[in-house]
Enzyme design. Structure first.
Site, PDB file in Angstrom:
ATOM      1  N   LYS A   1       0.817  -1.219   0.000  1.00  0.00           N
ATOM      2  CA  LYS A   1       0.000   0.000   0.000  1.00  0.00           C
ATOM      3  C   LYS A   1       0.847   1.265   0.000  1.00  0.00           C
ATOM      4  O   LYS A   1       0.383   2.326  -0.399  1.00  0.00           O
ATOM      5  CB  LYS A   1      -0.968  -0.042   1.157  1.00  0.00           C
ATOM      6  CG  LYS A   1      -1.861  -1.284   1.045  1.00  0.00           C
ATOM      7  CD  LYS A   1      -3.174  -1.158   1.708  1.00  0.00           C
ATOM      8  CE  LYS A   1      -4.137  -2.249   1.283  1.00  0.00           C
ATOM      9  NZ  LYS A   1      -3.643  -3.616   1.530  1.00  0.00           N
TER      10      LYS A   1
HETATM   11  C1  LIG Z   1      -4.373  -4.636   1.001  1.00  0.00           C
HETATM   12  C2  LIG Z   1      -3.603  -5.888   0.863  1.00  0.00           C
HETATM   13  C3  LIG Z   1      -4.002  -6.877  -0.038  1.00  0.00           C
HETATM   14  C4  LIG Z   1      -5.271  -6.753  -0.865  1.00  0.00           C
HETATM   15  O1  LIG Z   1      -5.170  -5.767  -1.849  1.00  0.00           O
HETATM   16  P1  LIG Z   1      -6.507  -5.190  -2.549  1.00  0.00           P
HETATM   17  O2  LIG Z   1      -6.032  -4.088  -3.390  1.00  0.00           O
HETATM   18  O3  LIG Z   1      -7.380  -4.728  -1.421  1.00  0.00           O
HETATM   19  O4  LIG Z   1      -7.113  -6.301  -3.290  1.00  0.00           O
HETATM   20  C5  LIG Z   1      -3.209  -7.998  -0.164  1.00  0.00           C
HETATM   21  N1  LIG Z   1      -2.090  -8.154   0.578  1.00  0.00           N
HETATM   22  C6  LIG Z   1      -1.686  -7.230   1.472  1.00  0.00           C
HETATM   23  C7  LIG Z   1      -0.465  -7.469   2.267  1.00  0.00           C
HETATM   24  C8  LIG Z   1      -2.412  -6.063   1.629  1.00  0.00           C
HETATM   25  O5  LIG Z   1      -2.002  -5.158   2.512  1.00  0.00           O
END
Ligand SMILES: *Cc1c(COP(=O)(O)O)cnc(C)c1O
Length: 502
Positions: free
Chosen positions: A116
Site C-alpha cells: 500500500k
Molecule cells: C491490502 C492488501 C491486499 C489486498 O489488496 P486489494 O487491493 O485490497 O485487493 C493484499 N495483501 C496485502 C499485504 C495487503 O495489505
C-alpha cells in the site's frame, strides 16, 4: 480527461476533483471516461526509463489537469531511494515453484513494508495539490477503514502533511499484533487511530456512512473542513498501482525474460480488488496481459463470483493468517463491473443496491462471460498457505509472507488446471516480517512460537537468515499513543471529537 461516477454518468468531474472528493456524492466510484491507449511503441519508449519517469508518463496521461511540474513534484517526493531502499521501488525476484518459473514483484520495500506504500506515499501529494485546485483553503479530513496495512500506510503517508488530518479505524481483533503496534504508536500531529468492536466490513460501512451523513458533512463545512478518503476507492490510490504493472512489464522485457509484445499472466492476492483492478486498467491501456489470476483466502467471495456471476456476501467470515484479504465486500469490483457492462451506470447502481439491501447480486450473462474469459479465481486456506511458504522456503530459500503465499498457491492451482505456462508476475504484497508469527509457524511447524511478536521477528530472522526491514525493527521501542476501542455506532462521535468540533 474527465471522470464520472460508476453509479451516475452525469456526475462528471476533473481528476483533481475525483481525488479531492474520494467518492462520488451518489456513493459511486470515480472512473476515467476514456482510458489512454498505449501502443507497443509507447512501451518501447518506456523501456529505458526509470520507475519514476515511467510513473510521470502514466500520471500525465490520466491527470490532465495537473502540470508536468506538479506531477514530477509528487513522483519525486514519493518514490525516493531513501523511502524504498533503492532506485527501483518495485524490484522483481525470480524463483521457481513446483518446477515453474515465477517472477515475484516485491511491492513492499516502502516505509510500512506492505504494497500500500506504493500508492499511499504519493496520494497525500496528489491530494493536497487536488485540494488547492478545487477548494483552496479547506482542510482535508481523511477517514480510513483498514484491515491492517492501509491504515498504517495512510498514517505514514499523511503524517504532518499540511492542510490534512487523518483518522484510522481498525477492527479490534482483525489485525496482526505487528500491525496494531504500527498503528497505535503512530507519530505525527495530525493523526488519530481508533479500534472498533466489529470486523473490517463494519469499519468500512461505518466510514462510508459518515461520508454520506449530511449532519456530519455540514458540521465539517462550517469549520472549513471536508472529508476525503485514502481507501482504495480513491482514484489517487488506484492510479499509482497501474504504474508498477507497466513498469514491471518493461523490466521483464529489459531482462530478456520476455519480448516486447509478449503476453504475461498476473497473479494478485486480492481483498478489496484494487490491486488486481490496476492490472486490468493496465491491460485496457494496452499492456499485454493474458489472464488475471485473482487469489483469495478462505473468504472466497471473489472466487465464487468469478466462477458463477453471483456475488454473495452473506457467508461465514473467517479470520485468517492473511488478514489484509479478510474482506467480504470488495469495493473496487464496482469499477470492473462498470467497464465490463459498457459503462452502464444504471445496472451498476442496481447491483450495488442489491448488495446493500439483499447482500447479493447477479451480473448479466454477458458480463459473467467476459469475467470468465479474463479472470481465474481461486483460493486456499491457512494450512495450504503455510505449506506454500514452507515449500518455497525449503526449495528456494525464498521467504514470502502469508498474502503472497496465497497468490503462489492459487497460481499453482491455475497451472495444474490449465497447463498455461505464460510468463507470470506474482504480486508480493507484504514483507514476511510483517506476519512473523504465521511465517515462522509455516517454516518451523514443530517449534514453539514465542509469545511476543517481536521475539517472533527475531526468531524468524535467525531461522531464515533474511534481514528485518528497518521500519519494523525500530517499532519495538515505540510507545503506544492510541488505545481507544469504540462501538461501530460511536464512530461519528469519535470523528467529531477527534476534530474538536463536537
Ligand atoms: C491490502 C492488501 C491486499 C489486498 O489488496 P486489494 O487491493 O485490497 O485487493 C493484499 N495483501 C496485502 C499485504 C495487503 O495489505
Amino acid at each position: 480527461m474527465l471522470y464520472n461516477s460508476t453509479e451516475n454518468k452525469n456526475e462528471v468531474v476533473s481528476s483533481a476533483q475525483a481525488i479531492a472528493q474520494g467518492i462520488s456524492s451518489d456513493g459511486g466510484l470515480f472512473v476515467p471516461q476514456e482510458i489512454p491507449a498505449y501502443t507497443l511503441d509507447t512501451f518501447k519508449d518506456l523501456l529505458p526509463l526509470s520507475y519514476q519517469d515511467r510513473a510521470k508518463k502514466v500520471f500525465a496521461d490520466f491527470l490532465t489537469d495537473f502540470t508536468a511540474e506538479e506531477i514530477a513534484d509528487c513522483v519525486n517526493k514519493a518514490y525516493t531511494a531513501e523511502k524504498f531502499g533503492s532506485e527501483n521501488p518495485a524490484p522483481i525476484v525470480t524463483e521457481k515453484y513446483k518446477g515453474n518459473e515465477i517472477s515475484i514483484l516485491e511491492l513492499w520495500h516502502g516505509p510500512t513494508c506492505a504494497f500500500k506504500d506504493m500508492a499511499l506515499q504519493i496520494l497525500p501529494h496528489l491530494l493536497t495539490k487536488s485540494l488547492k485546485k478545487t477548494c483552496d483553503g479547506k482542510e482535508a479530513v481523511i477517514l480510513v477503514a483498514t484491515s491492517g496495512d492501509t491504515g498504517k500506510a495512510a498514517l505514514e503517508g499523511f503524517k504532518n502533511v499540511d492542510s490534512t488530518k487523518i483518522i484510522v479505524f481498525y477492527p479490534v481483533d482483525g489485525v496482526s499484533p505487528m500491525q496494531k503496534q504500527q498503528m497505535t504508536t503512530q507519530e505525527g500531529d495530525n493523526v488519530n487511530v481508533c479500534a472498533i468492536k466489529g470486523n473490517f466490513d463494519d469499519a468500512q460501512t461505518g466510514v462510508k456512512k459518515i461520508f454520506t451523513t449530511n449532519e456530519i458533512t455540514d458540521k465539517l463545512a462550517e469549520h472549513n473542513m471536508l472529508f476525503s478518503s485514502a481507501n482504495s476507492i480513491n482514484w489517487g490510490r488506484l492510479l499509482p498501482q497501474i504504474v508498477y504493472y507497466i513498469s514491471s512489464y518493461c523490466d521483464l522485457v529489459n531482462s530478456g525474460k520476455i519480448k516486447l509484445g509478449d503476453k504475461i499472466n498476473v497473479v494478485v492476492p486480492t481483498g478489496n480488488f484494487g490491486n488486481i483492478l490496476a492490472a486490468y486498467y493496465g491491460s485496457c491501456m494496452g499492456l499485454p496481459i493474458n489472464k488475471f489470476i485473482c487469489a483469495s483466502n478462505s473468504n472466497n467471495v471473489l472466487t465464487d463470483f468469478i466462477n458463477t456471476g453471483v456475488y454473495n456476501k452473506d457467508r461465514k467470515f473467517y479470520t485468517t493468517i492473511s488478514p489484509s484479504m479478510d474482506i467480504l465486500v470488495s469495493s473496487n469490483l464496482e469499477r470492473l463491473l462498470y467497464k465490463l457492462s459498457g459503462n452502464n451506470d444504471v445496472l451498476v447502481r442496481e447491483w450495488m443496491t442489491d448488495l446493500k439491501t439483499k447482500g447479493t447480486y447477479t451480473v448479466t450473462e454477458d458480463v459473467k462471460n467476459q469475467i470468465s474469459k479474463l479472470f481465474f479465481g481461486g483460493y486456499c486456506d491457512d494450512a495450504q498457505t503455510k505449506a506454500t511458504i514452507k515449500e518455497l522456503f525449503d526449495s528456494q530459500g525464498y521467504l514470502c509472507d502469508t498474502h503472497t503465499a496465497v497468490a503462489v498457491n492459487v497460481y499453482n492451482q491455475y497451472v495444474e488446471k490449465t497447463g498455461d505456462k505464460t510468463p507470470v508476475i506474482i504480486a508480493s504484497t507484504a514483507s514476511p516480517f510483517k506476519f512473523s508469527a504465521s511465517v515462522l509457524q509455516a517454516i518451523c511447524p514443530d517449534s514453539t512460537l514465542p509469545e511476543a511478536e517481536f521475539d517472533a521477528v527475531d526468531m524468524l530472522k535467525e531461522v531464515s537468515n533474511a534481514d528485518v526491514p528497518k521500519p519494523l525493527a525500530s517499532l519495538k521501542d515505540k510507545s503506544v499513543r492510541f488505545s481507544n476501542v469504540e462501538n461501530v455506532s460511536d464512530m461519528p462521535k469519535f470523528v467529531l471529537k477527534a476534530l474538536g468540533i463536537e
